[in-house]
Design a protein around this motif. Structure first.
Motif, PDB file in Angstrom:
ATOM      1  N   LYS A   1       0.654  -1.342   0.677  1.00 10.16           N
ATOM      2  CA  LYS A   1       0.348   0.095  -0.109  1.00 10.16           C
ATOM      3  C   LYS A   1       1.103   0.768   0.068  1.00 10.16           C
ATOM      4  CE  LYS A   1      -4.074  -2.515   0.655  1.00 10.16           C
ATOM      5  NZ  LYS A   1      -4.456  -2.518  -1.124  1.00 10.16           N
ATOM      6  N   LEU A   2       2.005   1.011   0.364  1.00 10.04           N
ATOM      7  CA  LEU A   2       2.821   2.499   0.092  1.00 10.04           C
ATOM      8  C   LEU A   2       3.624   2.495  -0.677  1.00 10.04           C
ATOM      9  CD1 LEU A   2       4.595   1.728   4.439  1.00 10.04           C
ATOM     10  CD2 LEU A   2       2.654   3.938   3.395  1.00 10.04           C
ATOM     11  N   LEU A   3       3.972   1.547  -0.931  1.00 13.03           N
ATOM     12  CA  LEU A   3       4.419   1.554  -2.759  1.00 13.03           C
ATOM     13  C   LEU A   3       3.297   1.788  -3.600  1.00 13.03           C
ATOM     14  CD1 LEU A   3       6.723  -2.081  -3.218  1.00 13.03           C
ATOM     15  CD2 LEU A   3       7.471   0.576  -3.258  1.00 13.03           C
ATOM     16  N   ALA A   4       2.147   1.740  -3.265  1.00 15.48           N
ATOM     17  CA  ALA A   4       1.224   2.568  -4.476  1.00 15.48           C
ATOM     18  C   ALA A   4       0.513   3.678  -3.897  1.00 15.48           C
ATOM     19  CB  ALA A   4      -0.271   1.415  -3.457  1.00 15.48           C
ATOM     20  N   THR A   5       1.057   3.804  -2.822  1.00 19.14           N
ATOM     21  CA  THR A   5       0.634   5.199  -2.373  1.00 19.14           C
ATOM     22  C   THR A   5       1.775   6.470  -3.003  1.00 19.14           C
ATOM     23  OG1 THR A   5      -0.322   4.980  -0.340  1.00 19.14           O
ATOM     24  CG2 THR A   5       0.858   7.040  -0.831  1.00 19.14           C
ATOM     25  N   LEU A   6       2.964   5.855  -3.052  1.00 14.53           N
ATOM     26  CA  LEU A   6       3.529   6.627  -3.486  1.00 14.53           C
ATOM     27  C   LEU A   6       4.204   6.371  -5.322  1.00 14.53           C
ATOM     28  CD1 LEU A   6       7.244   5.553  -1.562  1.00 14.53           C
ATOM     29  CD2 LEU A   6       6.461   7.709  -1.777  1.00 14.53           C
ATOM     30  N   ALA A   7       3.227   5.516  -6.063  1.00 13.67           N
ATOM     31  CA  ALA A   7       3.079   5.584  -6.945  1.00 13.67           C
ATOM     32  C   ALA A   7       1.754   6.520  -7.704  1.00 13.67           C
ATOM     33  CB  ALA A   7       2.357   4.125  -7.890  1.00 13.67           C
ATOM     34  N   ILE A   8       1.483   6.901  -6.636  1.00 15.78           N
ATOM     35  CA  ILE A   8       0.241   7.963  -6.961  1.00 15.78           C
ATOM     36  C   ILE A   8       0.778   9.550  -7.022  1.00 15.78           C
ATOM     37  CG2 ILE A   8      -1.998   9.233  -5.890  1.00 15.78           C
ATOM     38  CD1 ILE A   8      -2.817   6.236  -5.671  1.00 15.78           C
ATOM     39  N   ASP A   9       1.826   9.446  -5.615  1.00 19.28           N
ATOM     40  CA  ASP A   9       2.546  10.829  -5.060  1.00 19.28           C
ATOM     41  C   ASP A   9       3.979  10.097  -4.829  1.00 19.28           C
ATOM     42  OD1 ASP A   9       3.294  12.853  -3.876  1.00 19.28           O
ATOM     43  OD2 ASP A   9       1.431  13.474  -2.641  1.00 19.28           O
TER      44      ASP A   9
END
Length: 69
Positions: A48-56
């Motif tokens: 989920k953190l990697l997904a967050t960073l993929a967005i922002d």
């Protein structure tokens, strides 16, 4: 937030609903990650953190928590 109140499972339910309507909601993904981490799911939190960073890519808390996993 429910996670801060010691209710991460309940928070996850609400975050999942939010992400169904707004899948690119970085704050919801980040909060989902913190809930998973609180429940001991390090791998799920990392995803989920990697997904967050993929967005922002500049989300500082996500970088910080990713480094702590």
């Amino acid at each position: 937030m429910l996670n801060d109140a010691g209710q991460p499972r309940e928070a996850i339910e609400l975050l999942q609903r939010a992400l169904k309507t707004r899948p690119l909601y970085a704050d919801a993904l980040y909060n989902y990650a913190t809930c998973l981490a609180k429940l001991g799911d390090s791998e799920g939190a990392k995803q989920k953190l990697l997904a967050t960073l993929a967005i922002d890519a500049k989300y500082p808390e996500a970088h910080n928590n990713l480094g702590a996993i």
